[in-house]
Design a protein around this motif. Structure first.
Motif, PDB file in Angstrom:
ATOM      1  N   TRP A 145     -66.844 112.690  84.657  1.00 25.40           N
ATOM      2  CA  TRP A 145     -67.893 114.049  84.917  1.00 25.40           C
ATOM      3  C   TRP A 145     -67.911 114.529  83.081  1.00 25.40           C
ATOM      4  O   TRP A 145     -67.514 115.355  82.798  1.00 25.40           O
ATOM      5  CB  TRP A 145     -66.997 114.399  85.673  1.00 25.40           C
ATOM      6  N   TYR A 146     -67.663 113.435  81.455  1.00 21.75           N
ATOM      7  CA  TYR A 146     -67.022 114.295  80.901  1.00 21.75           C
ATOM      8  C   TYR A 146     -68.458 114.736  80.425  1.00 21.75           C
ATOM      9  O   TYR A 146     -68.276 116.108  79.388  1.00 21.75           O
ATOM     10  CB  TYR A 146     -67.514 113.258  79.886  1.00 21.75           C
ATOM     11  N   ASP A 147     -69.651 114.571  80.826  1.00 20.81           N
ATOM     12  CA  ASP A 147     -71.036 115.545  80.085  1.00 20.81           C
ATOM     13  C   ASP A 147     -70.762 116.198  80.821  1.00 20.81           C
ATOM     14  O   ASP A 147     -70.984 117.638  80.739  1.00 20.81           O
ATOM     15  CB  ASP A 147     -71.850 114.477  80.808  1.00 20.81           C
ATOM     16  N   GLU A 148     -70.310 116.478  82.068  1.00 19.25           N
ATOM     17  CA  GLU A 148     -70.033 117.510  83.130  1.00 19.25           C
ATOM     18  C   GLU A 148     -69.225 118.922  82.450  1.00 19.25           C
ATOM     19  O   GLU A 148     -69.359 120.222  82.263  1.00 19.25           O
ATOM     20  CB  GLU A 148     -70.068 117.656  84.523  1.00 19.25           C
ATOM     21  N   VAL A 149     -67.946 118.164  82.219  1.00 19.67           N
ATOM     22  CA  VAL A 149     -67.154 119.006  81.507  1.00 19.67           C
ATOM     23  C   VAL A 149     -67.199 119.337  80.172  1.00 19.67           C
ATOM     24  O   VAL A 149     -67.458 121.098  80.131  1.00 19.67           O
ATOM     25  CB  VAL A 149     -65.883 118.475  81.125  1.00 19.67           C
ATOM     26  N   VAL A 150     -67.560 118.829  79.785  1.00 22.72           N
ATOM     27  CA  VAL A 150     -68.307 119.478  78.127  1.00 22.72           C
ATOM     28  C   VAL A 150     -69.322 120.768  77.937  1.00 22.72           C
ATOM     29  O   VAL A 150     -69.574 121.738  77.626  1.00 22.72           O
ATOM     30  CB  VAL A 150     -68.399 118.173  77.165  1.00 22.72           C
ATOM     31  N   ALA A 151     -70.624 120.846  79.320  1.00 19.51           N
ATOM     32  CA  ALA A 151     -71.559 121.638  79.914  1.00 19.51           C
ATOM     33  C   ALA A 151     -70.976 122.757  79.855  1.00 19.51           C
ATOM     34  O   ALA A 151     -71.904 124.010  79.464  1.00 19.51           O
ATOM     35  CB  ALA A 151     -72.104 120.699  80.517  1.00 19.51           C
ATOM     36  N   ASN A 152     -69.886 122.547  81.089  1.00 25.38           N
ATOM     37  CA  ASN A 152     -69.434 124.002  81.588  1.00 25.38           C
ATOM     38  C   ASN A 152     -68.893 124.384  80.947  1.00 25.38           C
ATOM     39  O   ASN A 152     -68.474 125.669  81.174  1.00 25.38           O
ATOM     40  CB  ASN A 152     -68.429 123.569  83.068  1.00 25.38           C
ATOM     41  N   ARG A 182     -60.443 107.907  79.941  1.00 21.65           N
ATOM     42  CA  ARG A 182     -61.247 108.189  78.442  1.00 21.65           C
ATOM     43  C   ARG A 182     -60.541 109.187  77.362  1.00 21.65           C
ATOM     44  O   ARG A 182     -59.193 109.866  78.594  1.00 21.65           O
ATOM     45  CB  ARG A 182     -62.929 109.345  78.813  1.00 21.65           C
ATOM     46  N   ASN A 183     -60.275 109.571  76.395  1.00 19.54           N
ATOM     47  CA  ASN A 183     -59.820 110.554  75.594  1.00 19.54           C
ATOM     48  C   ASN A 183     -60.252 111.522  75.440  1.00 19.54           C
ATOM     49  O   ASN A 183     -61.178 111.814  76.003  1.00 19.54           O
ATOM     50  CB  ASN A 183     -58.953 109.153  74.369  1.00 19.54           C
ATOM     51  N   PRO A 184     -59.381 112.520  75.474  1.00 19.23           N
ATOM     52  CA  PRO A 184     -59.923 114.345  75.861  1.00 19.23           C
ATOM     53  C   PRO A 184     -61.627 114.236  74.614  1.00 19.23           C
ATOM     54  O   PRO A 184     -62.782 114.638  75.407  1.00 19.23           O
ATOM     55  CB  PRO A 184     -58.904 114.999  75.261  1.00 19.23           C
ATOM     56  N   GLU A 185     -61.237 113.823  73.672  1.00 17.43           N
ATOM     57  CA  GLU A 185     -62.783 114.069  72.941  1.00 17.43           C
ATOM     58  C   GLU A 185     -62.967 115.845  72.546  1.00 17.43           C
ATOM     59  O   GLU A 185     -62.517 116.663  72.693  1.00 17.43           O
ATOM     60  CB  GLU A 185     -63.635 113.028  72.623  1.00 17.43           C
ATOM     61  N   ASP A 186     -64.320 116.007  73.232  1.00 20.89           N
ATOM     62  CA  ASP A 186     -65.202 116.817  73.038  1.00 20.89           C
ATOM     63  C   ASP A 186     -65.129 117.430  74.444  1.00 20.89           C
ATOM     64  O   ASP A 186     -65.252 118.371  74.618  1.00 20.89           O
ATOM     65  CB  ASP A 186     -66.880 116.767  73.441  1.00 20.89           C
ATOM     66  N   ALA A 187     -64.179 117.148  75.273  1.00 25.73           N
ATOM     67  CA  ALA A 187     -64.494 117.891  76.586  1.00 25.73           C
ATOM     68  C   ALA A 187     -62.021 118.072  76.428  1.00 25.73           C
ATOM     69  O   ALA A 187     -62.504 119.259  77.608  1.00 25.73           O
ATOM     70  CB  ALA A 187     -63.866 117.148  77.454  1.00 25.73           C
ATOM     71  N   ARG A 188     -62.562 118.397  75.323  1.00 21.92           N
ATOM     72  CA  ARG A 188     -60.786 118.886  75.777  1.00 21.92           C
ATOM     73  C   ARG A 188     -60.679 120.013  75.882  1.00 21.92           C
ATOM     74  O   ARG A 188     -59.505 120.668  76.976  1.00 21.92           O
ATOM     75  CB  ARG A 188     -59.884 118.791  73.735  1.00 21.92           C
ATOM     76  N   ALA A 189     -61.306 121.302  75.348  1.00 20.69           N
ATOM     77  CA  ALA A 189     -61.243 122.971  75.428  1.00 20.69           C
ATOM     78  C   ALA A 189     -61.518 122.509  76.786  1.00 20.69           C
ATOM     79  O   ALA A 189     -61.037 123.208  77.623  1.00 20.69           O
ATOM     80  CB  ALA A 189     -62.676 123.358  74.932  1.00 20.69           C
ATOM     81  N   GLY A 190     -62.554 122.313  77.507  1.00 19.86           N
ATOM     82  CA  GLY A 190     -63.169 122.406  78.787  1.00 19.86           C
ATOM     83  C   GLY A 190     -61.357 122.033  79.837  1.00 19.86           C
ATOM     84  O   GLY A 190     -61.291 122.586  81.023  1.00 19.86           O
ATOM     85  N   LEU A 191     -60.950 120.626  79.385  1.00 13.10           N
ATOM     86  CA  LEU A 191     -59.674 120.241  80.521  1.00 13.10           C
ATOM     87  C   LEU A 191     -58.421 121.004  80.182  1.00 13.10           C
ATOM     88  O   LEU A 191     -57.846 121.222  80.984  1.00 13.10           O
ATOM     89  CB  LEU A 191     -59.715 118.536  80.050  1.00 13.10           C
TER      90      LEU A 191
END
Length: 431
Positions: A145-152, A182-191
């Motif tokens: 769900w990496y892309d969805e985490v970034v999108a949300n 996967r490491n957080p990368e661009d999803a960090r803020a969402g995670l």
């Protein structure tokens, strides 16, 4: 601190908490909890209630007390992300702020089955998936769900986390796990927002995080106030990764969340056993094994419940629960085992640990060879040696060692072996 509790965790002993020593998880009676776990990633979406009930009953009978589950599954199921009843997790696909009640009611039912059996659920709210998907048969498809985490974004992820905390906050057998593969990368803020949302509505819950293999949450979330324990993840030299998490600061409990799965990666039964014994003797809480096709509940999964790997993990759990394992401190300074330790960067390393008072020591030898025990670090005047066979579960007496100087021992088994060294109370008192 002893571990006299049964393999499953009694409901009246929950919730778990981090022990004062920051090295263990303990139940409400103060018993340290050994993790004997199984990867059941797709249990919610790819089984019926009857199938999940049977699986959990079998695993409990084998001594398993923990499972990994994706609360939402992105790819590995019959009709992911839908469950077998055809329910979508969200009324708007990929929008974390639109939970679909029938899906979540079923998820709650599965978690309740685990809770009723005293099984800890390590629950993943949004498995990220590998950055370059490669699983055979699914090449090029998003595993998580990496892309969805970034999108949300942080707002949508915070709302999702708050929903999860409200929905499942009463499940005291749940340990939340952020990310994975996967490491957080661009999803960090969402995670981060998701984790904070869960903590806000489920105060007191425990939380870990999983990275890419060979990476640690201690590196990627060094200051996260929501991170209660670490999950070691390695397909390489596991003892090195365990030592890294042992010495990381601040001190946190950790467990081996994943390594080579049975029937995948050409993993041998020896490789699966090594991971489990290293996990505890390296200072961890235990190990979560995996089996194909059980982890995604594919065709033939029922026959695999009685696999050799499951039998090995049952023997592993029974062995460590038979000794005072929470008192063991890993032998990273090499004061207990000085010879025959194996290659520093290899897969034949000895795992060794002893209690601070020297009355108990356990050594795992991953292949038959002589090892040198420095008996001076043990409580004397003598210690009883016992050999345990991880393949059969049988024990053989290894004689009595006089404390004072090195002792060279060779296991009586052709493959791996466990050496148990114990000083009796009478010997320790000099009587």
């Amino acid at each position: 601190m002893t571990d006299s509790a049964p393999a499953s965790v009694r409901s009246d002993a929950l919730p778990l908490s981090v022990a004062p020593d920051r090295r263990h998880l303990v139940d409400q009676s103060g018993h340290a909890v050994l993790i004997q776990g199984d990867a059941a990633w797709s249990l919610i979406v790819n089984t019926t209630v009857d199938g999940a009930t049977w699986y959990l009953d079998q695993r409990r009978a084998q001594g398993f007390n923990a499972i990994l589950i994706n609360v939402i599954e992105r790819l590995f199921a019959t009709d992911a992300p839908r469950n077998l009843m055809g329910d979508e997790p969200f009324t708007v696909p990929g929008d974390f702020t639109t939970p679909n009640e029938p899906y979540w009611a079923h998820a709650e039912q599965i978690l309740d089955l685990a809770r009723a059996r005293g099984i800890i659920v390590i629950l993943y709210p949004a498995f990220l998936g590998y950055p370059n998907p490669h699983y055979p048969g699914y090449e090029g498809q998003a595993e998580g769900w990496y892309d969805e985490v970034v999108a949300n974004g942080p707002t949508g992820c915070r709302a999702y986390g708050e929903y999860l905390g409200r929905r499942f906050g009463s499940f005291e057998n749940v340990i939340w796990s952020i990310g994975a593969d996967r490491n957080p990368e661009d999803a960090r803020a969402g995670l981060e927002a998701m984790a904070s949302g869960i903590k806000a509505t489920a105060p007191g819950c425990l939380m870990t995080a999983q990275m890419l293999p060979e990476h640690s949450a201690a590196e990627h979330y060094p200051n996260a106030d929501w991170l209660d324990l670490l999950s070691t993840y390695s397909y390489g030299v596991i003892p090195r990764l365990l030592e890294r998490d042992w010495v990381s600061t601040p001190t946190r409990p950790f467990f081996l969340v994943e390594s080579a799965y049975e029937n995948e990666h050409e993993a041998s039964q020896l490789q699966i056993r090594r991971a489990a014994y290293w996990s505890v003797l390296g200072g961890g809480l235990g190990h979560v094994m995996g089996n194909k096709p059980i982890w995604f509940f594919g065709a033939g999964w029922e026959e695999q419940v009685a696999s050799d790997g499951a039998a090995s993990l049952a023997r592993f759990g029974a062995f460590f629960r038979s000794v005072n394992w929470p008192e063991l401190v890993p032998d990273y300074d090499r004061t207990l085992v000085s010879g025959g330790r194996g290659e520093a960067r290899g897969l034949n390393q000895v795992g060794a640990a002893r209690s601070e008072d020297g009355r108990l020591a356990v050594v795992y030898v991953p292949e038959q060879r002589p090892i040198t025990i420095e008996t001076d670090v043990l409580a004397g005047p003598a210690v009883a040696a016992t050999w345990f066979d991880p393949v059969s579960g049988k024990r053989l007496p290894g004689g009595t060692l006089a404390v004072g100087g090195p002792a060279v021992l060779t296991a009586p088994y052709p493959d791996d072996a466990v050496l148990l060294l114990e000083t009796t109370a009478a010997q320790a008192d000099g009587s």
